[in-house]
Structures are given as structure tokens and as C-alpha cells.
Design an enzyme around this catalytic site. Structure first.
Site, PDB file in Angstrom:
ATOM      1  N   ASP A  96       0.854  -1.294   0.063  1.00 26.81           N
ATOM      2  CA  ASP A  96       0.097  -0.044  -0.019  1.00 26.81           C
ATOM      3  C   ASP A  96       0.837   1.376  -0.127  1.00 26.81           C
ATOM      4  O   ASP A  96       1.137   1.780  -0.975  1.00 26.81           O
ATOM      5  CB  ASP A  96      -0.821   0.025   1.332  1.00 26.81           C
ATOM      6  CG  ASP A  96      -1.860   1.065   1.285  1.00 26.81           C
ATOM      7  OD1 ASP A  96      -2.091   1.633   0.362  1.00 26.81           O
ATOM      8  OD2 ASP A  96      -2.565   1.104   2.250  1.00 26.81           O
ATOM      9  N   LYS A 124      -1.457  -1.752  -4.365  1.00 29.26           N
ATOM     10  CA  LYS A 124      -2.286  -0.609  -4.284  1.00 29.26           C
ATOM     11  C   LYS A 124      -1.726   0.649  -4.370  1.00 29.26           C
ATOM     12  O   LYS A 124      -1.076   1.183  -3.470  1.00 29.26           O
ATOM     13  CB  LYS A 124      -3.062  -0.558  -2.899  1.00 29.26           C
ATOM     14  CG  LYS A 124      -4.337   0.182  -2.633  1.00 29.26           C
ATOM     15  CD  LYS A 124      -5.343  -0.149  -1.765  1.00 29.26           C
ATOM     16  CE  LYS A 124      -5.135  -0.218  -0.318  1.00 29.26           C
ATOM     17  NZ  LYS A 124      -5.923  -0.583   0.607  1.00 29.26           N
TER      18      LYS A 124
HETATM   19  P1  IMP Z   1       1.983  -0.424   3.843  1.00 30.64           P
HETATM   20  O1  IMP Z   1       2.988  -0.738   4.694  1.00 30.64           O
HETATM   21  O2  IMP Z   1       1.113   0.860   3.879  1.00 30.64           O
HETATM   22  O3  IMP Z   1       2.499  -0.872   2.410  1.00 30.64           O
HETATM   23  O4  IMP Z   1       1.009  -1.470   4.320  1.00 30.64           O
HETATM   24  C1  IMP Z   1       1.182  -2.937   4.222  1.00 30.64           C
HETATM   25  C2  IMP Z   1       0.383  -3.632   5.243  1.00 30.64           C
HETATM   26  O5  IMP Z   1      -0.954  -2.860   5.311  1.00 30.64           O
HETATM   27  C3  IMP Z   1      -0.266  -4.681   4.445  1.00 30.64           C
HETATM   28  O6  IMP Z   1       0.713  -5.622   4.977  1.00 30.64           O
HETATM   29  C4  IMP Z   1      -1.772  -5.143   5.080  1.00 30.64           C
HETATM   30  O7  IMP Z   1      -1.513  -5.891   6.411  1.00 30.64           O
HETATM   31  C5  IMP Z   1      -2.087  -3.790   5.416  1.00 30.64           C
HETATM   32  N1  IMP Z   1      -3.240  -3.240   4.422  1.00 30.64           N
HETATM   33  C6  IMP Z   1      -2.910  -2.273   3.484  1.00 30.64           C
HETATM   34  N2  IMP Z   1      -4.139  -2.141   2.610  1.00 30.64           N
HETATM   35  C7  IMP Z   1      -4.958  -3.030   3.270  1.00 30.64           C
HETATM   36  C8  IMP Z   1      -6.244  -3.493   2.606  1.00 30.64           C
HETATM   37  O8  IMP Z   1      -6.893  -2.968   1.912  1.00 30.64           O
HETATM   38  N3  IMP Z   1      -6.857  -4.769   3.316  1.00 30.64           N
HETATM   39  C9  IMP Z   1      -6.000  -5.272   4.330  1.00 30.64           C
HETATM   40  N4  IMP Z   1      -4.753  -4.817   4.842  1.00 30.64           N
HETATM   41  C10 IMP Z   1      -4.544  -3.881   4.186  1.00 30.64           C
END
Ligand code: IMP
Ligand code: MG
Length: 166
Positions: A96, A124
């Protein structure tokens, strides 16, 4: 709640990705590290389609909001495998902001693997904060909160065989 990807669509895509991974590594041994908890179902389907010798473990990484909403990442599970000189494939559920993978990949690259690649089920890209190179992506999705096939909302829905928008 509505379905974004069906069980069959996911299984088809997992097979396609597995074929590409098999072609990339050939008969070379591969060390698969799944990122907990979200990747458990993807990892279990993916590794069953891989044909090289596989070593498998999981790494726990959790993101939290620190002061001023600065995201921090803390590690919740370590593994015993020494990554030095290994072909390492990190398997994640979703990228994300990119903060989690940025920190995890930085940590793993310090362990001197022979190669380090990332396979994520979902990408995403709309709110990306850190540039993270993804070698394999299952599906690119819009900025919606998704659940199922390992992904949770407050710990629930991980057991669904499909991916839904909450
Ligand atoms: P990042 O560090 O922002 O890239 O987020 C990574 C973590 O956030 C992922 O490993 C997920 O556990 C959680 N996450 C981000 N988006 C979603 C979603 O749409 N559904 C469920 N978990 C999410
Ligand atoms: Mg995760």
C-alpha cells in the site's frame, strides 16, 4: 461488501505467477519468506505450484502509527534461516504505502542474500510513499480496503477464498 476477485480468478493468477517464478529460478533452490499474517494463504497456494527445491519460513512485520502519524514498522517474528548467499523470495499480501516492504527488504538485503525478489498478491499504488520494486504482482487494485484470502479487517475475514471490497 462485494467481490473483487473470485476464488477461481485468484487460483488462475497464482498459477501464472508460479510459472514465471519457475522459469526465473529453474532448478535453483529458493528460500521463500512469507510476511505474516496476511500472506499465509497466498504462500500456501503459491509454493504448491513451485517446482524447485523450496525452503520456507515466515517473518512477522506490523505497521503502527507513531507520533504525528508517522508509520513505524516493528518485527513480530524472526526466523532461523541464514539468508546469506540464498535466492530469497519475499511473499506479501499487499503493498500500500510501501513502508512495510521498504523496511523489510532493507533488513533482508543486509543479510547478504544472493538475490532478493518480491512477489505481492496485491498492489495498491495510489498512496505509495516509498518506492518498492515488485518483481511479481497478482493484481493492481484501486484505493479500496480489501479483505479475504489472508487479508483482514481487525483480524477478521482472513479465511475467505475470494477477495472482497469492504
Ligand atoms: P504498507 O506498509 O502501507 O504498504 O501496508 C502494508 C500492510 O497494510 C499490509 O501488509 C496489510 O497488512 C495492510 N493493508 C494495507 N491495505 C490493506 C487492505 O486494503 N486490506 C487489508 N490490509 C491492508
Ligand atoms: Mg501484511
Amino acid at each position: 461488501m462485494y467481490e473483487l476477485y473470485s476464488k477461481n480468478q485468484i487460483q488462475e493468477r497464482v498459477k501464472e505467477i508460479a510459472t514465471e517464478i519457475n522459469n526465473t529460478y529453474g532448478d535453483e533452490q529458493l528460500t521463500v519468506i512469507g510476511i505474516l499474517n496476511g500472506s499465509f494463504m497466498f504462500v500456501s497456494d503459491l509454493v504448491r505450484q513451485l517446482t524447485m527445491p523450496i525452503e520456507l519460513d515466515f517473518f512477522g512485520a506490523k505497521s503502527y502509527m507513531g507520533r504525528k502519524r508517522n508509520p513505524g514498522i516493528h518485527f513480530t517474528k524472526e526466523f532461523d534461516i541464514d539468508l546469506k548467499g540464498k535466492n530469497v523470495l519475499v511473499v506479501e499480501d499487499i503493498v500500500d504505502s510501501g513502508n512495510t516492504m521498504f523496511v523489510v527488504l532493507d533488513n533482508f538485503s543486509g543479510r547478504e542474500p544472493k538475490s532478493l525478489r518480491l512477489c505481492t498478491l496485491l498492489d495498491k499504488p495510489t498512496k505509495r510513499e516509498k518506492i518498492v520494486h515488485m518483481d511479481w504482482i497478482g493484481f493492481e487494485i484501486p484505493n479500496k480496503f480489501v479483505i479475504g484470502y489472508g487479508l483482514d479487517y481487525y483480524g477478521l475475514y482472513r479465511n475467505l477464498s475470494n477477495i472482497c471490497v469492504l
